[in-house]
Scaffold this motif. Sequence first.
Motif, PDB file in Angstrom:
ATOM      1  N   ALA A 102       0.823  -1.208   0.000  1.00  0.00           N
ATOM      2  CA  ALA A 102       0.000   0.000   0.000  1.00  0.00           C
ATOM      3  C   ALA A 102       0.858   1.259   0.000  1.00  0.00           C
ATOM      4  N   LEU A 103       1.932   1.250   0.779  1.00  0.00           N
ATOM      5  CA  LEU A 103       2.812   2.416   0.834  1.00  0.00           C
ATOM      6  C   LEU A 103       3.512   2.640  -0.504  1.00  0.00           C
ATOM      7  N   THR A 104       3.989   1.561  -1.117  1.00  0.00           N
ATOM      8  CA  THR A 104       4.670   1.691  -2.405  1.00  0.00           C
ATOM      9  C   THR A 104       3.735   2.219  -3.484  1.00  0.00           C
ATOM     10  N   CYS A 105       2.519   1.679  -3.539  1.00  0.00           N
ATOM     11  CA  CYS A 105       1.553   2.134  -4.539  1.00  0.00           C
ATOM     12  C   CYS A 105       1.096   3.564  -4.267  1.00  0.00           C
ATOM     13  N   ALA A 106       0.985   3.932  -2.997  1.00  0.00           N
ATOM     14  CA  ALA A 106       0.581   5.298  -2.663  1.00  0.00           C
ATOM     15  C   ALA A 106       1.629   6.309  -3.110  1.00  0.00           C
ATOM     16  N   VAL A 107       2.900   5.959  -2.978  1.00  0.00           N
ATOM     17  CA  VAL A 107       3.968   6.849  -3.459  1.00  0.00           C
ATOM     18  C   VAL A 107       3.863   7.040  -4.970  1.00  0.00           C
ATOM     19  N   GLY A 108       3.612   5.932  -5.691  1.00  0.00           N
ATOM     20  CA  GLY A 108       3.449   6.040  -7.137  1.00  0.00           C
ATOM     21  C   GLY A 108       2.240   6.871  -7.520  1.00  0.00           C
ATOM     22  N   SER A 109       1.131   6.710  -6.815  1.00  0.00           N
ATOM     23  CA  SER A 109      -0.064   7.502  -7.113  1.00  0.00           C
ATOM     24  C   SER A 109       0.177   8.982  -6.840  1.00  0.00           C
ATOM     25  N   GLY A 110       0.893   9.290  -5.761  1.00  0.00           N
ATOM     26  CA  GLY A 110       1.215  10.684  -5.485  1.00  0.00           C
ATOM     27  C   GLY A 110       2.103  11.292  -6.555  1.00  0.00           C
ATOM     28  N   LEU A 142     -10.011  19.790 -11.121  1.00  0.00           N
ATOM     29  CA  LEU A 142     -10.412  18.416 -10.804  1.00  0.00           C
ATOM     30  C   LEU A 142     -11.124  18.365  -9.457  1.00  0.00           C
ATOM     31  N   PRO A 143     -12.155  17.553  -9.329  1.00  0.00           N
ATOM     32  CA  PRO A 143     -12.781  17.362  -8.007  1.00  0.00           C
ATOM     33  C   PRO A 143     -11.861  16.534  -7.108  1.00  0.00           C
ATOM     34  N   TRP A 144     -11.495  17.091  -5.988  1.00  0.00           N
ATOM     35  CA  TRP A 144     -10.503  16.410  -5.156  1.00  0.00           C
ATOM     36  C   TRP A 144     -11.040  15.113  -4.550  1.00  0.00           C
ATOM     37  N   ALA A 145     -12.350  15.068  -4.325  1.00  0.00           N
ATOM     38  CA  ALA A 145     -12.916  13.828  -3.793  1.00  0.00           C
ATOM     39  C   ALA A 145     -12.760  12.686  -4.795  1.00  0.00           C
ATOM     40  N   GLY A 146     -13.104  12.949  -6.061  1.00  0.00           N
ATOM     41  CA  GLY A 146     -12.926  11.922  -7.085  1.00  0.00           C
ATOM     42  C   GLY A 146     -11.472  11.604  -7.344  1.00  0.00           C
ATOM     43  N   THR A 147     -10.613  12.630  -7.273  1.00  0.00           N
ATOM     44  CA  THR A 147      -9.183  12.405  -7.504  1.00  0.00           C
ATOM     45  C   THR A 147      -8.589  11.488  -6.447  1.00  0.00           C
ATOM     46  N   LEU A 148      -8.865  11.783  -5.188  1.00  0.00           N
ATOM     47  CA  LEU A 148      -8.323  10.955  -4.109  1.00  0.00           C
ATOM     48  C   LEU A 148      -8.922   9.557  -4.123  1.00  0.00           C
TER      49      LEU A 148
END
Length: 401
Positions: A102-110, A142-148
């Motif tokens: 989860a941490l690795t994928c979250a870094v990539g998404s950021g 962009l809508p931040w709710a949809g983005t996150l």
Amino acid sequence: MLSLRLARGAHPLVLLRRVLVTAAAAGVGFLLLCSLGYAVTHPARPQESVVRLLWCAVPFAAAVQFALAVARTDPATRPRDGLDALGLGPVRLSLLAAGSTALTCAVGSGAALLVYLELRGDLGGTPLSGAARKLLDGGHALPWAGTLTLLGLLPAVGAATCALVLRPREARRRGAHSKDDTPAPALPVPARPSYAGLPWGVAIIATGLALEAYVGHAPAPEPDRLLALPGRDGAASPGLLGGWLLASLGLVLSGPGLTYWCGVAVAAGRPGPMRLLAGRMLQDTATRIGRPLGVLCAVASGALAAAELYGAAWEPSGPQPFGPLTGLGAAVVMACVTATAITAALDARQVRSETTTALLRLGIPASLLRGAAAVRATVLVSVLAPLTWVIAELTALPLLR
């Protein structure tokens, strides 16, 4: 914190795998943001927005499979002596692997979010600011709710998949406990043979090809359509898509069986030491490397069929059926499935390291082991590459008539 400490002391190859997972997550996150940006900019085209979002499912699944393969082969999450005393049993280690994923994928998404905003011109300050403003539908917030929500899908699904797949399975027990609550002895569960899925895979491939031959009588697709699948007067045909999916699923199911019988063929007759060693190793690792190889063959077959199918309608002066975002999605899928197959091969090598050490201790030359590895690779390529090409040709043949 424990995940970060284990990452700091990990082998460079393990760190490279995690970096590749981060890059794959960044590619998937970028594609999801592109779909969201198109939906925000074109609110009157909901169907096209949904189609663009659905096209992200294949890179998404490939990235999840790669993240799972990396988590499974991570030495930091394997059971070790003494970890149970610290409260890190097999269940806790599977949760640790899920947290690391989860941490690795979250870094990539950021990272994908930063690059996307920069290319749209929302951040500014660099020469690349606004370089792809038109392509990425810049000018609309962009809508931040949809983005996150979209960016959190891959870390959540990847972590849940790792926690579910890597969770240790208890041995099956038969019978009830006795009156003094003494547990019944565990009965051995017979292992499923590696070639058990081959007949099903062949049957599913035949079914998929037959379905495509039945529904795919339309001409080559129009390159300017968003979802240009032939099969119903040039429109998207569920039967055609189902045939493609069935043929791909059949290749995936056939992977372990094909690998096993390749080993049987190599060791058939009166083999020498090199052929015998290569065949036995292929049979022993058929389940471990066969499924990733099947996925790789399925993706390669689909890519070859799509290139031949759309190439028939591709004119240099006309519209192009493949855009930059389509190329990015294809690159993410091919990179993920290739890296997954390589990771599985390296994991199989690590599993049989004790056997290799014992063979070297007995005096077997290292050149024999290298020769056996070359034989295994040659046999797999010689069998799987023509099979992939044949499936691709048969997939595209009914659509080119």
